[in-house]
Design a protein around this motif. Structure first.
Motif, PDB file in Angstrom:
ATOM      1  N   PRO A  37     -29.795 -57.686  -0.784  1.00  0.00           N
ATOM      2  CA  PRO A  37     -28.375 -57.822  -0.475  1.00  0.00           C
ATOM      3  C   PRO A  37     -28.033 -57.508   0.979  1.00  0.00           C
ATOM      4  O   PRO A  37     -26.987 -57.898   1.458  1.00  0.00           O
TER       5      PRO A  37
ATOM      6  N   GLU B 216     -22.212 -64.196  -3.659  1.00  0.00           N
ATOM      7  CA  GLU B 216     -23.286 -63.957  -2.693  1.00  0.00           C
ATOM      8  C   GLU B 216     -24.587 -63.946  -3.471  1.00  0.00           C
ATOM      9  O   GLU B 216     -24.553 -63.887  -4.698  1.00  0.00           O
ATOM     10  N   TYR B 218     -26.829 -61.967  -4.380  1.00  0.00           N
ATOM     11  CA  TYR B 218     -27.209 -60.909  -5.312  1.00  0.00           C
ATOM     12  C   TYR B 218     -26.197 -60.704  -6.434  1.00  0.00           C
ATOM     13  O   TYR B 218     -26.328 -59.790  -7.239  1.00  0.00           O
ATOM     14  N   ARG B 222     -26.301 -57.951  -9.340  1.00  0.00           N
ATOM     15  CA  ARG B 222     -25.316 -56.896  -9.158  1.00  0.00           C
ATOM     16  C   ARG B 222     -24.454 -56.690 -10.404  1.00  0.00           C
ATOM     17  O   ARG B 222     -24.124 -55.573 -10.762  1.00  0.00           O
TER      18      ARG B 222
END
Lengths: 391, 288, 329
Positions: A37, B216, B218, B222
């Protein structure tokens, strides 16, 4: 036992190889978030270093320099330590650099003394890191450094009652302490200090709490990424902005890559930070031109690239001062109190703390030629890390 | 009083968002008995497509949403044929977890490569952006849109599963695949159709929920836990259950964050533990 | 090196699978030590994770408990070891014992809740408990260092004499020695009546109850054992890395451990070991070759394993093993 002796001799031979053959490259190990990330910031390490090398060549004198990259991915101290160990023992690096996360940098600190390896921290922003080893220099920032000016600005601009909302983890708590201490010392009142879980996605209840506190100004810090966007949007969409509450933050909340997502509604947000992509100076222009020329996207320039660019400058200086020898004391001595003009403005290494002293700018989110940017409107000169230095 | 109403409203909106992004998983887990950890990955694909359609192609939000759902189904179809189909017969939970985590990793890697690591925005039309004055407070306009979408989805799904021929076939295939097959129901087609519905809902939820859970690479990892938790607390396969659980968890989370933000996560997960401990099959789930 | 692995005194007391396990771990460790003397820190990290995966196998593979929160046991023990070191207990073996103890206690406590459920509710409970523990570790900064990690402790030399070196030799050899012993012990336990009974519970709860087995206490006991094993791994991590971070209790850690286990083959301790090794070596090679896009390759590998070896990589090894066992009387 024999094997042990052999590898010891081999290692020793490598140590002294530098004297025998000056043309052997000096290797520098960079540990950064190359995937995951936070990949944007690790990749910015590489782009910053590439820009420095492109402008200054890949040799210091006639000593070639080689950069080796490893992926720290996420906060994972055991992994980072293993990577650093591998870089030192196997890749024979003479310098370590990078590190996005504080625990990862802390895990590496104990290795530096025994292996005589200087470490240039290019992001990890908890003050205490530089105290863990005399061989650590930092070219990024700390929360205290960037937050204290924010509190002064708030006071200056007439804020009376401030609500603080920070992410509930190390840097967030630092930001809260720095803002609260400074603002209250200047005679202001903090009416609310909210610590938000890192995994917060819906900020509406936080906004409600801020509304109820009667604050006229909100100071916030969240790590750059999805939450910052959610916070700013909630601030606007829940009507706080419309009702005249001011939003102040550190630059982490309005990083340039996030600006298009925040959109026009974010215009007017004040932030304090040590670097703005829009910083108007020949050094910054040269840096950004190089960044884009090497294939980087203008919209993906993050502060870590500048920290890495300056970090590479320090490494070159250290190599020059030690003539390629492994001599961490001489290397660190060479950069202590070094000063130069960085793309972010004039900076220097504080000889006491080995942390970078730099200007912190107050910026306002504005739209110029259809592009959102953080425009510098006030400068706090030569700010130290306020947690370590008192002046 | 105003504060209570305000919190209740925030909780409802948040709960509805939770419902929107996890109802597809409830369909998949309840009707096909697959713990699909890649649900978030499908939602994310939907978000990326909607973002691409509206930013790069300049399409309207109203067109971008169905387009995203449709394209995500097209992307996911080969996965059903090649991979998911294997799981229908083999109900080993661990294999399911391994495969769907593998798919998630793969999709994250590809998304990162294709779209880059930054957040992607799905621009809202002017009529849905900014605050909306509902009398006693301001509310993000988009939340009202989510509320409407959530109610419509819940109603449509309920009608589809309870009131149509297709719904009867689905339930028959779920309850006893062998018997359904013997009665002439082509279970593989039913499964395929259900898979498409689940994936379409994932993409729909991903786009609509993107205001709270931004897109996004991830994303898929997440929020994986949130989807799974909401569905299980409601009872896999129960639309009403997922709805109820979303509302309850939304309430726990919002109230907790308002009263004691520094312990925000504790409220959400304590509520989960409480619900699951009292209703092991979820609020409205059936015993398997 | 090999001579140290064959103390026949121990061997005579144990049956062949245990000895085999002991020897294989040592052989692998020796190979790693000789071939990759510069990667010992990486190998030590694998050993530490191997404890977590073995521990997970005990509850998942042998008792059928699906869990995505197992890292909590690993992480709590790591924090306990770190804090013990901070309080002045510097001896690494003492720290390992503390880790095992704290892990066992946490295992019993969480097991008491989790073993009451089966299937999906159980999975969700493990997640919720894991997340609560992670949130708690973030909050209790004075105990855990919060997000900065716990790093202000020092670990003394092994046996009071052998200091940990920068190259990680001592740390690695110590880790391998402990893994070999624990692995052999676990092989023994899963073949004991207790271990066989838990397996019967997993395969058919009703039948197990009919033969008079009270299920719940045995599951909780297994959870305690599993916690002790995970605790040793956590303490080992704290000792060898010198920092304990929140990653140790994270969902990602739990999920990746489960992936490794299923990859290698659940329900088989050899599978847990193989899965850990294969996953890490693959990840290391791919991420060194291309740190930017390793994730898709790992994902592709997992998919391929499900397609071509749905029972895990160790399936072939099981066949081999049963042949070996058939030969020995």
């Amino acid at each position: 036992m024999r094997k042990f002796a052999v590898s010891l001799t081999a290692f020793a031979a490598c140590l002294f190889a530098g004297t025998a053959m000056a043309a052997d490259p000096i290797r520098v190990g960079i540990v950064g978030t190359m995937s995951g990330p936070y990949a944007l910031f690790g990749q910015n390490f590489k782009r910053g270093i590439d820009a420095w090398v492109a402008q200054n060549g890949n040799k210091v004198g006639d000593i070639p320099v080689e950069f080796i990259y490893r992926d720290e991915e996420a906060p994972n101290p055991a992994k980072s330590r293993a990577l650093a160990q591998e870089l030192i023992v196997k890749e024979k690096v003479q310098y370590l650099a990078g590190f996005y996360f504080t625990p990862n940098a802390l895990a590496v600190a104990p290795l530096l003394g025994e292996s005589k390896t200087p470490l240039i921290v290019m992001n990890a922003a908890t003050s205490a890191i530089v105290e863990k080893s005399p061989y650590i220099v930092r070219t990024s920032f700390t929360m205290w450094q960037n937050t204290k000016p924010a509190a002064l600005v708030a006071k200056e601009r007439g804020a009376k009652k401030v609500a603080i909302a920070v992410s509930d983890y190390g840097p967030g708590l630092d930001a809260e302490a720095a803002f609260k201490g400074t603002f209250e010392a200047a005679g202001g009142t903090v009416v609310e200090a909210i610590r938000m879980p890192l995994a917060t996605t819906d900020f509406s209840p936080i906004m409600q709490r801020i509304k109820d506190s009667g604050a006229d100004t909100v100071f916030t810090f969240l790590p750059s990424g999805p939450p910052t966007l959610g916070f700013v949007k909630a601030f606007i969409d829940n009507g706080l902005k419309a009702s005249g509450v001011k939003l102040m933050s550190t630059g982490d909340v309005v990083t340039e890559p996030d600006l298009p997502n925040i959109g026009d509604a974010g215009i007017g947000i004040l932030s304090t930070y040590h670097y703005a992509v829009s910083h108007d100076s020949p050094e910054n222009k040269a840096f950004i031109d190089q960044f884009v020329k090497d294939g980087g996207k203008f919209d993906e320039i993050a502060m870590t690239s500048v920290a890495a660019y300056d970090g590479a400058r320090l490494i070159y200086k250290m190599i020059e001062a030690t003539k390629g020898q492994r001599d961490p004391d001489a290397a660190i001595a060479a950069v202590k109190s070094m000063s130069w003009v960085s793309p972010r403005g004039p900076v220097s290494i504080d000889p006491e703390t080995r942390h970078i002293r730099q200007n912190v700018y107050l910026r306002e989110l504005v739209k110029v030629d259809g592009k959102l940017l953080n425009k510098e409107i006030q400068t706090f000169e030569a700010q130290p890390d306020w947690a370590l230095s008192k002046k | 009083m105003r504060t209570v109403a305000s919190i209740a409203l925030d909780a409802t909106c948040y709960g509805m968002t939770l419902f929107m992004i996890s109802v597809g998983l409830s369909v998949m887990m309840g009707l096909m008995r697959i713990v699909n950890l890649a649900h978030g990955a499908f939602a994310m694909i939907g978000g990326y497509i909607a973002s691409y359609a509206s930013v790069s192609l300049g399409l309207n939000y109203a067109i971008a949403i169905p387009l995203a759902a449709l394209c995500t189904i097209l992307v996911a179809l080969p996965l059903e044929v090649v991979l998911y189909r294997r799981l229908y017969a083999n109900s080993d939970a661990l294999t399911q977890l391994l495969l769907t985590i593998g798919i998630t990793f793969l999709i994250i890697g590809v998304a990162n490569y294709v779209f880059g690591p930054t957040l992607k925005k799905i621009p809202l039309p002017a009529s849905l952006s900014g605050p909306f004055d509902i009398g006693f407070r301001m509310l993000p306009t988009h939340r009202i849109f989510v509320l409407a979408c959530g109610c419509a989805t819940a109603l449509a799904l309920w009608l589809l599963l309870e009131r149509t021929e297709f719904g009867i076939r689905v339930r028959a295939a779920v309850d006893n695949a062998g018997m359904a097959e013997a009665l002439g129901i082509r279970t593989s087609r039913i499964y395929l159709a259900t898979f498409c519905i689940a994936v379409g809902l994932a993409a729909f939820g991903g786009v609509v929920g993107a205001e709270l859970l931004p897109i996004e690479p991830y994303y898929a990892l997440r929020y994986m836990v949130i989807f799974l938790v909401v569905v299980s607390a409601g009872g896999a396969g129960s639309i009403a259950g997922a709805f109820l659980a979303s509302m309850l968890l939304g309430l726990a989370d919002t109230t907790g964050k308002y009263l004691m933000p520094e312990f925000g996560e504790f409220f959400f997960y304590s509520a989960v533990i409480l619900i699951v401990a009292i209703f092991p099959n979820g609020l409205l789930g059936r015993e398997h | 090196m090999a001579t140290r692995a064959g103390p026949s005194g121990i061997a005579s007391g144990l049956l062949s699978p245990e000895l085999l396990g002991f020897l294989v771990v040592w052989a692998l460790g020796t190979v790693g030590y000789v071939l990759f003397p510069d990667d010992l820190a990486f190998l030590t990290r694998i050993v530490s994770i191997a404890f977590l995966v073995l521990s997970l196998d005990l509850v998942t593979g042998y008792c059928g408990v699906a869990t995505l929160g197992h890292a909590a046991l690993f992480g709590i023990a790591a924090y306990a070891a770190g804090n013990a070191a901070r309080a002045g207990w510097a001896d690494p073996l003492v720290l390992l014992a503390i880790g095992a103890l704290v892990g066992a206690v946490s295992g019993l406590a969480t097991g008491a809740l989790i073993a009451r459920f089966r299937g999906l509710p159980q999975l969700v409970l493990t997640i919720a408990v894991g997340q609560l523990v992670a949130a708690l570790c973030n909050k209790l900064g004075w105990l855990t260092g919060g997000s900065d990690g716990l790093s202000d402790y020092t670990v003394g030399p092994l046996f009071g004499r052998i200091a940990f070196d920068m190259y990680g030799r001592v740390a690695f050899l110590m880790s391998v020695a402990i893994l070999a012993v624990v692995f052999a012990l676990l092989l023994r336990i899963v073949r004991s009546p207790f271990g066989l009974l838990t397996r019967a519970i997993k395969d058919d709860t009703v039948k197990a109850r009919m033969i008079g087995a009270s299920i719940y206490p045995r599951l909780v006991a297994m959870y305690g054992l599993s916690g002790a094993v995970a605790g040793i791994g956590g303490a080992l991590g704290a000792i060898t890395a010198g920092v304990v971070g929140l990653d140790g209790v994270s969902f990602e850690r739990s999920a990746s451990a489960l992936v490794m286990l299923v990859l290698g083959g659940a329900g088989n301790l050899w599978g847990a070991l193989a899965g850990t090794l294969v996953f890490h070596v693959f990840e290391h090679l791919v991420s060194t070759a291309n740190p930017f896009h390793w994730m898709s390759l790992v994902g592709a590998m997992l998919i391929l394993v499900v397609v071509f070896a749905p029972r895990g990589l160790s399936f072939g090894a099981i066949v081999l093993w049963s042949k070996l066992r058939a030969r020995s009387p």
